[in-house]
Write a protein that holds these residues in place. Structure first.
Motif, PDB file in Angstrom:
ATOM      1  N   SER A 142      72.499  78.574  35.429  1.00 48.20           N
ATOM      2  CA  SER A 142      71.634  78.824  36.576  1.00 48.20           C
ATOM      3  C   SER A 142      70.911  80.147  36.565  1.00 48.20           C
ATOM      4  O   SER A 142      70.193  80.451  37.494  1.00 48.20           O
ATOM      5  N   THR A 143      71.075  80.929  35.519  1.00 45.70           N
ATOM      6  CA  THR A 143      70.483  82.257  35.546  1.00 45.70           C
ATOM      7  C   THR A 143      69.140  82.276  34.849  1.00 45.70           C
ATOM      8  O   THR A 143      68.968  81.711  33.802  1.00 45.70           O
ATOM      9  N   THR A 144      68.169  82.992  35.449  1.00 46.19           N
ATOM     10  CA  THR A 144      66.859  83.130  34.843  1.00 46.19           C
ATOM     11  C   THR A 144      66.611  84.583  34.531  1.00 46.19           C
ATOM     12  O   THR A 144      67.122  85.470  35.201  1.00 46.19           O
ATOM     13  N   PRO A 145      65.808  84.882  33.504  1.00 44.88           N
ATOM     14  CA  PRO A 145      65.531  86.269  33.163  1.00 44.88           C
ATOM     15  C   PRO A 145      64.813  86.976  34.286  1.00 44.88           C
ATOM     16  O   PRO A 145      64.055  86.356  35.045  1.00 44.88           O
ATOM     17  N   ILE A 163      77.283  74.295  40.559  1.00 43.86           N
ATOM     18  CA  ILE A 163      76.589  75.339  41.312  1.00 43.86           C
ATOM     19  C   ILE A 163      77.538  76.509  41.591  1.00 43.86           C
ATOM     20  O   ILE A 163      77.179  77.675  41.419  1.00 43.86           O
ATOM     21  N   ALA A 164      78.760  76.195  42.014  1.00 39.65           N
ATOM     22  CA  ALA A 164      79.733  77.231  42.359  1.00 39.65           C
ATOM     23  C   ALA A 164      80.134  78.068  41.149  1.00 39.65           C
ATOM     24  O   ALA A 164      80.436  79.256  41.276  1.00 39.65           O
ATOM     25  N   MET A 165      80.134  77.444  39.986  1.00 39.91           N
ATOM     26  CA  MET A 165      80.541  78.162  38.770  1.00 39.91           C
ATOM     27  C   MET A 165      79.331  78.641  37.972  1.00 39.91           C
ATOM     28  O   MET A 165      79.471  79.052  36.817  1.00 39.91           O
ATOM     29  N   GLY A 166      78.172  78.584  38.602  1.00 41.05           N
ATOM     30  CA  GLY A 166      76.966  79.099  37.966  1.00 41.05           C
ATOM     31  C   GLY A 166      76.815  80.571  38.288  1.00 41.05           C
ATOM     32  O   GLY A 166      77.567  81.418  37.813  1.00 41.05           O
ATOM     33  N   LEU A 167      75.858  80.909  39.127  1.00 42.53           N
ATOM     34  CA  LEU A 167      75.619  82.303  39.491  1.00 42.53           C
ATOM     35  C   LEU A 167      76.824  82.985  40.154  1.00 42.53           C
ATOM     36  O   LEU A 167      77.105  84.144  39.848  1.00 42.53           O
ATOM     37  N   PRO A 168      77.547  82.321  41.059  1.00 44.77           N
ATOM     38  CA  PRO A 168      78.685  82.999  41.698  1.00 44.77           C
ATOM     39  C   PRO A 168      79.750  83.458  40.705  1.00 44.77           C
ATOM     40  O   PRO A 168      80.482  84.407  40.982  1.00 44.77           O
ATOM     41  N   LEU A 169      79.867  82.792  39.578  1.00 42.94           N
ATOM     42  CA  LEU A 169      80.829  83.202  38.551  1.00 42.94           C
ATOM     43  C   LEU A 169      80.173  84.129  37.535  1.00 42.94           C
ATOM     44  O   LEU A 169      80.796  85.095  37.065  1.00 42.94           O
ATOM     45  N   TYR A 170      78.926  83.839  37.222  1.00 42.25           N
ATOM     46  CA  TYR A 170      78.207  84.621  36.215  1.00 42.25           C
ATOM     47  C   TYR A 170      77.975  86.067  36.657  1.00 42.25           C
ATOM     48  O   TYR A 170      78.160  87.008  35.864  1.00 42.25           O
ATOM     49  N   ALA A 171      77.589  86.253  37.906  1.00 40.97           N
ATOM     50  CA  ALA A 171      77.233  87.588  38.397  1.00 40.97           C
ATOM     51  C   ALA A 171      78.384  88.590  38.290  1.00 40.97           C
ATOM     52  O   ALA A 171      78.196  89.687  37.759  1.00 40.97           O
ATOM     53  N   ILE A 185      69.547  88.694  37.502  1.00 45.02           N
ATOM     54  CA  ILE A 185      69.737  87.249  37.625  1.00 45.02           C
ATOM     55  C   ILE A 185      68.487  86.545  38.146  1.00 45.02           C
ATOM     56  O   ILE A 185      68.549  85.392  38.547  1.00 45.02           O
ATOM     57  N   GLY A 186      67.358  87.261  38.126  1.00 42.72           N
ATOM     58  CA  GLY A 186      66.086  86.610  38.417  1.00 42.72           C
ATOM     59  C   GLY A 186      65.508  86.867  39.787  1.00 42.72           C
ATOM     60  O   GLY A 186      64.460  86.321  40.128  1.00 42.72           O
ATOM     61  N   GLY A 187      66.185  87.656  40.617  1.00 46.63           N
ATOM     62  CA  GLY A 187      65.674  87.905  41.958  1.00 46.63           C
ATOM     63  C   GLY A 187      65.944  86.725  42.873  1.00 46.63           C
ATOM     64  O   GLY A 187      66.442  85.674  42.456  1.00 46.63           O
ATOM     65  N   VAL A 188      65.601  86.880  44.132  1.00 44.58           N
ATOM     66  CA  VAL A 188      65.825  85.815  45.117  1.00 44.58           C
ATOM     67  C   VAL A 188      65.091  84.539  44.714  1.00 44.58           C
ATOM     68  O   VAL A 188      65.639  83.429  44.788  1.00 44.58           O
ATOM     69  N   ARG A 189      63.876  84.707  44.238  1.00 44.83           N
ATOM     70  CA  ARG A 189      63.079  83.539  43.845  1.00 44.83           C
ATOM     71  C   ARG A 189      63.723  82.816  42.672  1.00 44.83           C
ATOM     72  O   ARG A 189      63.793  81.588  42.640  1.00 44.83           O
ATOM     73  N   GLY A 190      64.193  83.576  41.707  1.00 45.33           N
ATOM     74  CA  GLY A 190      64.840  82.979  40.547  1.00 45.33           C
ATOM     75  C   GLY A 190      66.116  82.243  40.922  1.00 45.33           C
ATOM     76  O   GLY A 190      66.416  81.177  40.368  1.00 45.33           O
ATOM     77  N   ILE A 191      66.879  82.803  41.862  1.00 47.08           N
ATOM     78  CA  ILE A 191      68.109  82.159  42.314  1.00 47.08           C
ATOM     79  C   ILE A 191      67.792  80.816  42.977  1.00 47.08           C
ATOM     80  O   ILE A 191      68.449  79.806  42.717  1.00 47.08           O
ATOM     81  N   GLU A 227      65.146  78.942  42.539  1.00 46.49           N
ATOM     82  CA  GLU A 227      64.659  78.005  41.519  1.00 46.49           C
ATOM     83  C   GLU A 227      65.802  77.443  40.677  1.00 46.49           C
ATOM     84  O   GLU A 227      65.741  76.302  40.212  1.00 46.49           O
ATOM     85  N   ALA A 228      66.837  78.249  40.480  1.00 48.19           N
ATOM     86  CA  ALA A 228      67.956  77.805  39.657  1.00 48.19           C
ATOM     87  C   ALA A 228      68.906  76.877  40.409  1.00 48.19           C
ATOM     88  O   ALA A 228      69.467  75.954  39.823  1.00 48.19           O
ATOM     89  N   VAL A 229      69.076  77.112  41.699  1.00 49.83           N
ATOM     90  CA  VAL A 229      70.081  76.383  42.470  1.00 49.83           C
ATOM     91  C   VAL A 229      69.535  75.125  43.140  1.00 49.83           C
ATOM     92  O   VAL A 229      70.189  74.071  43.150  1.00 49.83           O
ATOM     93  N   VAL A 230      68.338  75.205  43.713  1.00 46.82           N
ATOM     94  CA  VAL A 230      67.826  74.123  44.558  1.00 46.82           C
ATOM     95  C   VAL A 230      67.698  72.775  43.851  1.00 46.82           C
ATOM     96  O   VAL A 230      68.105  71.749  44.416  1.00 46.82           O
ATOM     97  N   PRO A 231      67.131  72.677  42.631  1.00 49.47           N
ATOM     98  CA  PRO A 231      67.009  71.353  42.002  1.00 49.47           C
ATOM     99  C   PRO A 231      68.345  70.628  41.863  1.00 49.47           C
ATOM    100  O   PRO A 231      68.450  69.434  42.186  1.00 49.47           O
ATOM    101  N   GLY A 232      69.368  71.322  41.394  1.00 47.85           N
ATOM    102  CA  GLY A 232      70.677  70.695  41.235  1.00 47.85           C
ATOM    103  C   GLY A 232      71.299  70.319  42.561  1.00 47.85           C
ATOM    104  O   GLY A 232      71.894  69.236  42.702  1.00 47.85           O
ATOM    105  N   LEU A 233      71.156  71.202  43.553  1.00 46.41           N
ATOM    106  CA  LEU A 233      71.711  70.920  44.874  1.00 46.41           C
ATOM    107  C   LEU A 233      71.004  69.733  45.510  1.00 46.41           C
ATOM    108  O   LEU A 233      71.642  68.857  46.121  1.00 46.41           O
ATOM    109  N   LEU A 234      69.688  69.680  45.357  1.00 43.71           N
ATOM    110  CA  LEU A 234      68.911  68.570  45.909  1.00 43.71           C
ATOM    111  C   LEU A 234      69.310  67.247  45.252  1.00 43.71           C
ATOM    112  O   LEU A 234      69.435  66.219  45.927  1.00 43.71           O
TER     113      LEU A 234
END
Length: 262
Positions: A6-9, A230-238, A68-74, A76-83
């Motif tokens: 879920s992380t973007t540059p 989703i839970a093990m994406g950014l919340p674990l990566y950060a 981790i890509g800023g608010v916008r990047g977060i 973009e990374a989370v919403v498609p999978g959650l949707l």
């Protein structure tokens, strides 16, 4: 490092106390790394999430957000999978779930194009979302929407393990060039040990994702699979990223203190 789930540059990097070495020290004791390879490694380190965090200055929170890509990047990374998970759970319609996930990724990419902002991360995310949707629609199994992530996590874990096996732990390579040390850290037993354990910590993160998510995949539990991803994406990566940088910085500060005392 970058997170495959879920992380973007970061779109930009702030200047800070630690900048990547532009002219890394030449390796010694028989190690041979060409200047071109050395320059390439320095660039890779600078563009990594660890590099973005290192260049963010003393404000770790702001630096992490950029890494981790800023608010916008977060988003973009989370919403498609959650949707995808929400729509499929409510409708049990795979075409609708996959179509809406792809649609939101396309909108995000177009918004960046219109706003003339960096589209590299958005395009990468779009490709991943489309590939996952195509796979799921081809097999007719909603859980296959997450298969690509399994391969990516496995690839990262394997690559990191190989770097440890050949005694070039990847975290050490990145840290060395970020801190202006090149590959000189390989002659310091303490640094080698720390960087090896840090690299193993990253392996542990990727393996943990597989260990938790694969049972849900094989049982066909799409909702649990999607939410744990989703839970093990950014919340674990950060936190792993921040911990890595704090330890790297501490290792080099320890070395600077020892040099002053001597």
């Amino acid at each position: 490092m970058t997170s495959p789930d879920s992380t973007t540059p970061p779109e930009s990097q702030q200047s800070g106390a630690h900048q990547p070495a532009t002219t890394p020290p030449e390796p010694t004791d028989g190690e041979e790394i060409s200047p071109k390879l050395s320059e390439t490694l320095a660039q890779v380190a600078a563009r990594s999430s660890l590099g973005a965090l290192a260049s963010g200055g003393s404000n770790t929170g702001t630096a992490l957000l950029g890494a981790i890509g800023g608010v916008r990047g977060i988003i973009e990374a989370v919403v498609p999978g959650l949707l995808f998970v929400i729509v499929f759970t409510l409708t049990q319609s795979l075409p609708w779930a996959a179509g809406l996930a792809v649609g939101i990724a396309v909108v995000a990419t177009l918004a960046r194009l219109i706003g003339k902002s960096s589209v590299t991360a958005a395009i990468g995310g779009l490709v991943g979302v489309v590939a996952s949707a195509v796979l799921a629609l081809t097999t007719g199994r909603a859980e296959d929407n997450f298969v690509l992530g399994f391969y990516v996590n496995s690839g990262y874990a394997l690559g990191l393990l190989i770097s440890i096996a050949v005694r070039w732990p990847l975290i050490g390579v990145l840290a060395g060039y970020l801190m202006g040390d090149g590959v000189a850290w390989r002659h310091d037993r303490f640094k080698r040990r720390v960087f090896t354990w840090l690299t193993l910590a990253w392996v542990g993160m990727f393996v943990a994702r597989l260990a938790v998510q694969l049972p849900f995949y094989f049982s066909g539990n799409v909702a649990a699979l999607g939410l744990t991803r989703i839970a093990m994406g950014l919340p674990l990566y950060a936190p792993v990223l921040v911990l890595t940088w704090l330890i790297v910085r501490s290792v080099y500060r320890r070395g600077e203190t020892a040099d002053k005392r001597s």
